[in-house]
Design an enzyme around this catalytic site. Sequence first.
Site, PDB file in Angstrom:
ATOM      1  N   VAL A 263     -22.521  50.404 -30.054  1.00  0.00           N
ATOM      2  CA  VAL A 263     -23.785  50.747 -30.700  1.00  0.00           C
ATOM      3  C   VAL A 263     -23.500  51.375 -32.059  1.00  0.00           C
ATOM      4  O   VAL A 263     -22.694  52.313 -32.162  1.00  0.00           O
ATOM      5  CB  VAL A 263     -24.614  51.710 -29.826  1.00  0.00           C
TER       6      VAL A 263
ATOM      7  N   ASP B  21     -28.089  51.659 -13.621  1.00  0.00           N
ATOM      8  CA  ASP B  21     -26.929  52.352 -14.180  1.00  0.00           C
ATOM      9  C   ASP B  21     -27.339  53.700 -14.773  1.00  0.00           C
ATOM     10  O   ASP B  21     -27.006  54.024 -15.910  1.00  0.00           O
ATOM     11  CB  ASP B  21     -26.234  51.497 -15.243  1.00  0.00           C
TER      12      ASP B  21
END
Length: 443
Positions: free
Chosen positions: A26, A139
């Site tokens: 990211v 998750d």
Amino acid sequence: MTNKDDLVAGRYRLVGRIGRGAMGVVWRAHDERLDRTVAVKLLSFDAALAGTEGGQADERVMREARLAAKLQHPNAIAVHDVVEHEGRPCLVLEYLPSESLSAVMAERGALPPDEVAKIGAQLADALAAAHEVGIVHRDIKPDNVLIAPDGTVKITDFGISKAIGDATMTSVGVIAGTPAFLAPEVAGGGKAGFPSDVFSLGATLYAATEGVPPFDFDDNTIALLLRVASGNIIPPRQAGPLAPMLIWMLRADPNERPTMRQAQEHLAKGKPPPHFQPRITATMTLPPPKPRRRGVLMSTMAILLVAIGLVVGLVINKSGNPQQPTGFPNALSPLPSSATAPPSVGCEAVYVITNSWNDGYQAEVTVRNSATHPLDGWTVTWTLPGGQKINDLWNGTLSQDGKTVRVAAAQWNGDVDKTTSFGFIAGTTGPNPVKPPVQCIAD
């Protein structure tokens, strides 16, 4: 290779790396068209290898975009766009100046329960909204929780999320999620669902208050998965009034957990609902019991002896109040931390209050075998002090007659070579909790 100052899709100028998610790196980037800061998630080479083909990893990114586009919530990171860079799809996400919960924990250590409850309420609100549109995150962990300086909390990384009804995108034999925060049913090879998200959120909040996940860490992933699959959590010791909520969310049985919306409502209040009832057996699913060493006749005689002992010990005086057996201090009088009641032959119990808060406490009772041979069973009894009520119990079987409490062995911990233990959460309307004298009776 992607570098700083690269231009993605002709408009997003990469400024610097800010993290790595389940499916890629990211970057913080500048949207040169709209003059705003965004986050750009680029599919990593490793992620491309996670599937059987690169196309499967690409499809996961596209699915993350489709799922996130269905969810618009102030506590979930928004997806602005999906673009292509160097032949691979990229997500353009909302940029939130923040730290991950894992980074906050690394800096500050375990967090106060009231702060964790506020974090949990925001996360549960976003995840409940996701569940309401059919999305399972799969998750939830401290790395995927972002906390802004103003206290705003957002859940991110829907890279392995699954919409109910969609075909799974995980490879054959691969468990989606992070082992230390998985629900037992998922670690055991079952499918992730809404209840498993509740467990993972509970595990994340547990880690924030205790400093470690409910199953601890282990470099051996297989050993950790086996421990998680057992459902045998380490009871919380630092969670204070949040402990009952965590235990409710961390039930081994998915059907006994709250829904995500229920979790949100009660995290916002900082406590479980009034109808939160004690378990008849333990909160954990453990291996099957060992074969009993004695016959049915001996077990029946032991039960009769327990009953006779309790009848003899509980003599009712003229005022209607139970008298303590000879040699026992008053049940409402505090005892030293090492105090125990006089043990019966072969068995003794040590009662310790491990945690307390304004209207409740957590206790642990250790059963010790003082005989020369293994115990075949045990029962611990005590008189519950006034204003107290047991709300949840693990690793034992609870029965109660008025204020007289009996905890017998569960199926798996009746045979004791050295020690075993059980614990419970209790509510109180009286003064600070005190330690009653306890008695252990060997079967």
